[in-house]
Design a protein around this motif. Structure first.
Motif, short mmCIF file in Angstrom:
data_model
loop_
_atom_site.label_atom_id
_atom_site.label_comp_id
_atom_site.label_asym_id
_atom_site.label_seq_id
_atom_site.Cartn_x
_atom_site.Cartn_y
_atom_site.Cartn_z
N THR A 78 0.81 -1.23 0.00
CA THR A 78 0.00 0.00 0.00
C THR A 78 0.84 1.26 0.00
OG1 THR A 78 -0.09 0.01 2.42
CG2 THR A 78 -1.86 -1.16 1.25
N GLY A 79 2.10 1.15 0.43
CA GLY A 79 2.91 2.34 0.62
C GLY A 79 2.51 3.15 1.84
N LEU A 80 1.68 2.54 2.71
CA LEU A 80 1.20 3.22 3.91
C LEU A 80 1.86 2.65 5.15
CD1 LEU A 80 -2.66 3.27 3.16
CD2 LEU A 80 -0.99 5.09 2.73
N PRO A 81 2.20 3.49 6.11
CA PRO A 81 2.68 2.95 7.39
C PRO A 81 1.57 2.18 8.09
CG PRO A 81 2.34 5.32 7.55
CD PRO A 81 2.15 4.96 6.11
N LEU A 82 1.94 1.11 8.76
CA LEU A 82 0.99 0.26 9.47
C LEU A 82 1.44 0.14 10.92
CD1 LEU A 82 -1.34 -1.82 9.67
CD2 LEU A 82 0.26 -3.55 8.83
N ILE A 83 0.56 0.54 11.85
CA ILE A 83 0.83 0.45 13.28
C ILE A 83 -0.04 -0.67 13.85
CG2 ILE A 83 1.01 1.72 15.45
CD1 ILE A 83 2.55 3.00 13.17
N VAL A 84 0.58 -1.68 14.40
CA VAL A 84 -0.13 -2.82 14.99
C VAL A 84 -0.03 -2.73 16.51
CG1 VAL A 84 -0.30 -5.33 15.16
CG2 VAL A 84 0.38 -4.27 12.99
N ASN A 85 -1.19 -2.65 17.17
CA ASN A 85 -1.23 -2.65 18.64
C ASN A 85 -1.70 -4.03 19.10
OD1 ASN A 85 -2.32 -0.17 21.08
ND2 ASN A 85 -1.61 -2.25 21.42
N ASN A 86 -0.74 -4.88 19.45
CA ASN A 86 -1.03 -6.24 19.89
C ASN A 86 -1.23 -6.25 21.40
OD1 ASN A 86 -1.40 -9.02 19.59
ND2 ASN A 86 0.45 -9.27 18.35
N ARG A 87 -1.30 -7.41 22.00
CA ARG A 87 -1.54 -7.53 23.43
C ARG A 87 -0.56 -8.51 24.05
NH1 ARG A 87 -6.24 -11.17 25.72
NH2 ARG A 87 -4.65 -11.14 27.36
N THR A 88 -0.60 -8.60 25.38
CA THR A 88 0.22 -9.55 26.12
C THR A 88 -0.68 -10.33 27.07
OG1 THR A 88 2.22 -9.80 27.46
CG2 THR A 88 0.78 -7.95 28.01
N GLY A 89 -0.07 -11.09 27.98
CA GLY A 89 -0.83 -11.88 28.93
C GLY A 89 -1.25 -13.21 28.33
N SER A 90 -1.93 -13.99 29.14
CA SER A 90 -2.38 -15.30 28.66
C SER A 90 -3.80 -15.55 29.15
CB SER A 90 -1.45 -16.42 29.14
OG SER A 90 -1.47 -16.51 30.55
N GLU A 91 -4.55 -16.25 28.32
CA GLU A 91 -5.85 -16.79 28.67
C GLU A 91 -5.71 -18.30 28.61
OE1 GLU A 91 -8.77 -15.04 26.09
OE2 GLU A 91 -8.21 -12.98 26.62
N PRO A 92 -6.53 -19.06 29.32
CA PRO A 92 -6.37 -20.52 29.27
C PRO A 92 -6.35 -21.07 27.85
CG PRO A 92 -7.91 -19.91 31.01
CD PRO A 92 -7.58 -18.65 30.27
N GLU A 93 -7.03 -20.40 26.94
CA GLU A 93 -7.11 -20.91 25.58
C GLU A 93 -5.93 -20.49 24.70
OE1 GLU A 93 -11.25 -20.18 27.22
OE2 GLU A 93 -9.36 -19.09 27.13
N LEU A 94 -5.32 -19.33 25.00
CA LEU A 94 -4.25 -18.79 24.16
C LEU A 94 -3.23 -18.04 25.02
CD1 LEU A 94 -6.13 -17.32 21.04
CD2 LEU A 94 -4.44 -19.17 21.00
N ASP A 95 -1.97 -18.12 24.61
CA ASP A 95 -0.90 -17.42 25.30
C ASP A 95 -0.42 -16.27 24.41
OD1 ASP A 95 1.24 -16.53 26.72
OD2 ASP A 95 2.30 -18.45 26.80
N PHE A 96 -0.61 -15.04 24.89
CA PHE A 96 -0.25 -13.86 24.11
C PHE A 96 1.06 -13.22 24.60
CE2 PHE A 96 -4.88 -14.18 24.02
CZ PHE A 96 -5.17 -14.04 22.67
N THR A 97 1.76 -13.84 25.52
CA THR A 97 2.88 -13.16 26.17
C THR A 97 4.02 -12.83 25.19
OG1 THR A 97 3.73 -15.33 26.87
CG2 THR A 97 2.45 -14.08 28.47
N LEU A 98 4.10 -13.53 24.07
CA LEU A 98 5.13 -13.22 23.08
C LEU A 98 4.58 -12.37 21.94
CD1 LEU A 98 7.00 -16.66 22.87
CD2 LEU A 98 7.59 -14.63 24.23
N GLY A 99 3.36 -11.91 22.08
CA GLY A 99 2.78 -11.06 21.04
C GLY A 99 3.55 -9.77 20.88
#
Length: 537
Positions: free
Chosen positions: A479-500
């Protein structure tokens, strides 16, 4: 007794055992409590104020009466709709018949004659009840108010009226006025004017618009009610207008109670009331640069109150660091796997009171907000995984709805169909949510519509075979556009986001990457001519 009658009886018989007391000044000599109940999974509560003897009372629902108690019946908006339809075949119409039935049941359960029980009804939540007391010398006034003004606000003298006998009270300001002193019938009647003046002043101070004529301020709603109860002690008053001391107390208590109730129920707040206190000087930024704050949040699934508090605390910290735009992850309000824990019935039509509260925060602190939340469409009732967009003036610009919805944890959500860019600070902003970046088309659509930047709240842990890999860099290259991704951290029993990872990508390159095992804010400054940099810490 028909089935509906038996259901109502069972509701209030069980609810009587679950009541919360409300402090009323001793000299008013009244007992107030909220009786908590539930029907079909929705709250149905009653504020009941009882007196040790008969009190002269003026009610906009009942006229003059000698009352032993007064009630405010609060039913969930869904109940007013569904039960109103079921009651259509009975005497009266819909919501009116339902309210009259509950009035009768409360009178029966508390051994009162219906004619001795003043009543009003609302769809506002009694958890948002405001109780305000004003005193001077021997005079005491207490106002108990519930208020909703988003769906039914009118400006008298401007908006058209239709016959609303039995109309569902969706958006109602109900005010119950108690006093310790004796009021003549004339004083009771004059108190209605003073209460109304206090209410209307509150609506004016909050800049609440008419629902029907958006360019004018509301003076009330089409279904407002007032109950004024005389006391039995102290001096007698025959006049309760604003020039009298008792009138002053009535007006001030009514004004303050309506302000408080509308803040709780609708998220309306006085300008400046949500401004955060000044902190240490923020790191410097270049003239014309925007500071973006990314709240890399550990959202707890189903902990709505806790997550909201964490988001507001994050906004406050970001304001102190000079942020201009503040982002959250996808579903920051709810956590990702919330539906299996708390369901979706609680989701209110957009914009709800919390989103409106965020709008007041944005207005008072001059920041733009991009907040991940669970949305209920106010017209269709459909649910969406969305991002609310609020500008620095506190205007809610709308909500972007995730297009690429996953099953399982997101099975509650209806896919969105795309969106035009949002204009924030004169900049055309394209919103994507997490997996919307998986394919090139959504980002490409924004490029075609003239977007200058892409923002993507996400809940995307690095999982083999599921990305994100280099998807974000690729979208920025295409696209030629800057992209800002706001991810998350922490973990839920179903998924681990700590390395996000939260990411800043431009021209196909990853400029910055942020990750942490605990909630934290990351900052990046964007100069549209010089690119991106990190502020000094």
């Amino acid at each position: 007794m028909n089935i509906l009658c038996r259901l109502a009886c069972l509701l209030f018989l069980s609810a009587t055992a679950c009541a919360s007391e409300i402090d009323i000044p001793a000299n008013i000599q009244a007992k107030a409590r909220v009786i908590h109940g539930e029907r079909d999974g929705y709250w149905e509560n009653v504020l009941l104020v009882s007196f040790p003897e008969t009190r002269r009372t003026l009610s906009t629902s009942d006229g003059l009466l000698d009352a032993r108690a007064a009630m405010n019946h609060a039913g969930h908006p869904v109940l007013w709709k569904t039960l109103g339809m079921r009651f259509m075949g009975q005497e009266g119409r819909g919501g009116k018949a339902y309210a009259e039935h509950v009035h009768g049941e409360i009178a029966r359960l508390h051994r009162l004659d219906k004619s001795a029980l003043a009543r009003m009804a609302t769809a506002a939540d009694l958890d948002n009840l405001a109780v305000v007391t004003q005193s001077h010398g021997p005079l005491t006034v207490t106002v108990l108010a519930t208020a909703g003004a988003k769906s039914n606000a009118i400006r008298t003298g401007v908006d058209a009226g239709t016959y609303i006998e039995g109309h569902t009270p969706a958006g109602t300001i109900n005010i119950m006025l108690l006093t310790n002193i004796r009021l003549t019938d004339a004083a009771l009647a004059r108190a209605l004017i003073t209460v109304t003046e206090g209410k209307t002043a509150a609506l004016q101070d909050l800049n609440v618009p008419s629902t029907y004529t958006k360019t004018v301020q509301a003076t009330g709603t089409g279904t407002d009610s007032i109950i004024v109860v005389s006391g039995t002690q102290g001096p007698q008053a025959s006049y309760t207008g604003g020039h009298s001391r008792i009138g002053e107390l009535i007006g001030k208590a009514s004004h303050q109670a309506v302000l408080e109730a509308l803040g709780k129920q609708n998220g309306y707040f006085l300008p400046g009331s949500k401004r955060f206190a000044a902190t240490a000087q923020a790191p410097a930024k270049a003239p014309g640069a925007l500071r973006l704050a990314l709240l890399h949040l550990d959202a707890k699934p189903g902990d709505i109150a806790g997550n909201r508090a964490r988001i507001e605390a994050g906004i406050q910290e970001a304001v102190g660091q000079g942020a201009d735009w503040i982002m959250t992850p996808e579903l920051a309000e709810t956590g990702y796997n919330f539906a299996s824990r708390i369901g979706t019935n609680w989701i209110a039509p957009f914009p709800d009171a919390w989103i409106s509260t965020l709008a007041a925060i944005a207005r008072d602190n001059r920041v733009a907000l991009f907040v991940g939340f669970a949305e209920r469409d106010a017209k269709t009732g459909k649910l969406h995984n969305s991002v609310a967009v609020i500008n620095r003036e506190g205007a809610i610009l709308g909500a972007y709805r995730k297009q690429r919805v996953h099953g399982g944890a997101e099975s509650w959500s209806t896919p969105g169909t795309g969106s035009a860019p949002f204009i924030v600070d004169g900049i055309s902003v394209g919103l994507l949510i997490c997996a919307d970046t998986y394919k090139p088309e959504p980002a490409a659509s924004y490029r075609q519509q003239g977007a200058s930047i892409l923002l993507a709240p996400a809940n995307w842990p690095p999982v083999d075979g599921m990305g994100p890999g280099d998807l974000w860099e690729r979208r920025s290259a295409e696209t030629g556009l800057p992209l800002i991704v706001n991810n998350r951290t922490g973990s839920e029993p179903e998924l681990d986001f700590t390395l996000g990872e939260s990411v800043v990508a431009a021209d196909g390159e990853r400029l910055f990457s942020f990750s942490t095992s605990q909630s934290r804010l990351f900052y990046v400054d964007w100069d549209r001519h010089q690119g991106f940099s990190q502020p000094a810490r």
